[in-house]
Motif scaffolding. Structure first.
Motif, mmCIF file in Angstrom:
data_model
loop_
_atom_site.group_PDB
_atom_site.id
_atom_site.type_symbol
_atom_site.label_atom_id
_atom_site.label_comp_id
_atom_site.label_asym_id
_atom_site.label_seq_id
_atom_site.Cartn_x
_atom_site.Cartn_y
_atom_site.Cartn_z
ATOM 1 N N ARG A 108 0.850 -1.187 0.000
ATOM 2 C CA ARG A 108 0.000 0.000 0.000
ATOM 3 C C ARG A 108 0.888 1.240 0.000
ATOM 4 N N SER B 264 1.465 4.224 -2.947
ATOM 5 C CA SER B 264 1.171 5.622 -2.616
ATOM 6 C C SER B 264 2.443 6.431 -2.389
ATOM 7 N N ALA C 279 -1.188 8.858 -9.016
ATOM 8 C CA ALA C 279 -2.121 7.844 -8.547
ATOM 9 C C ALA C 279 -3.539 8.369 -8.563
ATOM 10 N N SER D 33 -7.346 7.513 -6.522
ATOM 11 C CA SER D 33 -8.026 6.796 -5.458
ATOM 12 C C SER D 33 -9.263 7.592 -5.071
ATOM 13 N N VAL E 86 -8.495 5.738 1.924
ATOM 14 C CA VAL E 86 -7.485 5.230 0.989
ATOM 15 C C VAL E 86 -7.269 3.733 1.190
ATOM 16 N N ILE F 169 -6.436 1.673 -5.381
ATOM 17 C CA ILE F 169 -5.455 2.690 -5.755
ATOM 18 C C ILE F 169 -4.871 2.279 -7.095
ATOM 19 N N ASN G 58 -1.904 3.163 -9.535
ATOM 20 C CA ASN G 58 -0.631 3.871 -9.634
ATOM 21 C C ASN G 58 -0.295 4.022 -11.111
#
Length: 168
Positions: free
Chosen positions: A8, A12, A18, A20, A52, A57, A59
């Protein structure tokens, strides 16, 4: 649990692009409580880590190669294979794009007044800005199609009068 936190955190990491929770931007800061994104228009967005951690997420900058795509319409009277070949050749000649995987142009839709092609190409985003590469690709394709006499579609409507006779 530690591996989950590490992955994770990697997704991030600061400077990563990114998205989210419906927000997209560059990760500016990670704190114990929030993740701060700077959106591409310059706005700072603070997302609670509780949100989050539960969200997906994406990337956008983890992999060096990234694809962009767009749709382009051509006049149905034009030779589709010639147009597709010209588009692919134009993109193959554009140095900012990768040749492996190479660009492609496929028929996406047969519309009312256009043949819609889906065009895709890849960049190495470590040294090519994807937005600028997409913009330049569109410009080069438009220029190549114009030079070859391949027309963009013009919406055409037929209006029918109450008597039933069509009027162009």
């Amino acid at each position: 649990a530690a591996a989950g936190r590490r992955s994770r955190r990697d997704a991030s990491r600061q400077k990563a692009v990114a998205s989210s929770s419906g927000q997209e931007g560059m990760v500016a800061r990670l704190t114990a409580r929030t993740t701060v994104l700077i959106k591409f228009e310059g706005k700072h967005v603070r997302i609670p880590n509780a949100t989050v951690f539960k969200a997906t997420i994406i990337n956008e900058s983890r992999e060096p190669n990234r694809r962009f795509d767009f749709r382009i319409g051509i006049d149905p009277a034009c030779d589709i294979d010639v147009a597709r070949g010209l588009i692919v050749k134009t993109l193959e000649d554009f140095d900012a794009l990768l040749n492996d995987p190479g660009p492609m142009a496929v028929i996406d839709e047969l519309g009312d007044w256009a043949v819609i092609l889906w065009v895709a190409a890849w960049v190495d985003q470590r040294n090519t800005d994807i937005t600028k590469a997409k913009s330049e690709s569109l410009r080069l394709i438009k220029q190549a199609l114009d030079t070859a006499g391949i027309r963009m579609p013009n919406p055409t409507y037929t209006i029918q009068s109450a008597e039933g006779a069509p009027h162009p």
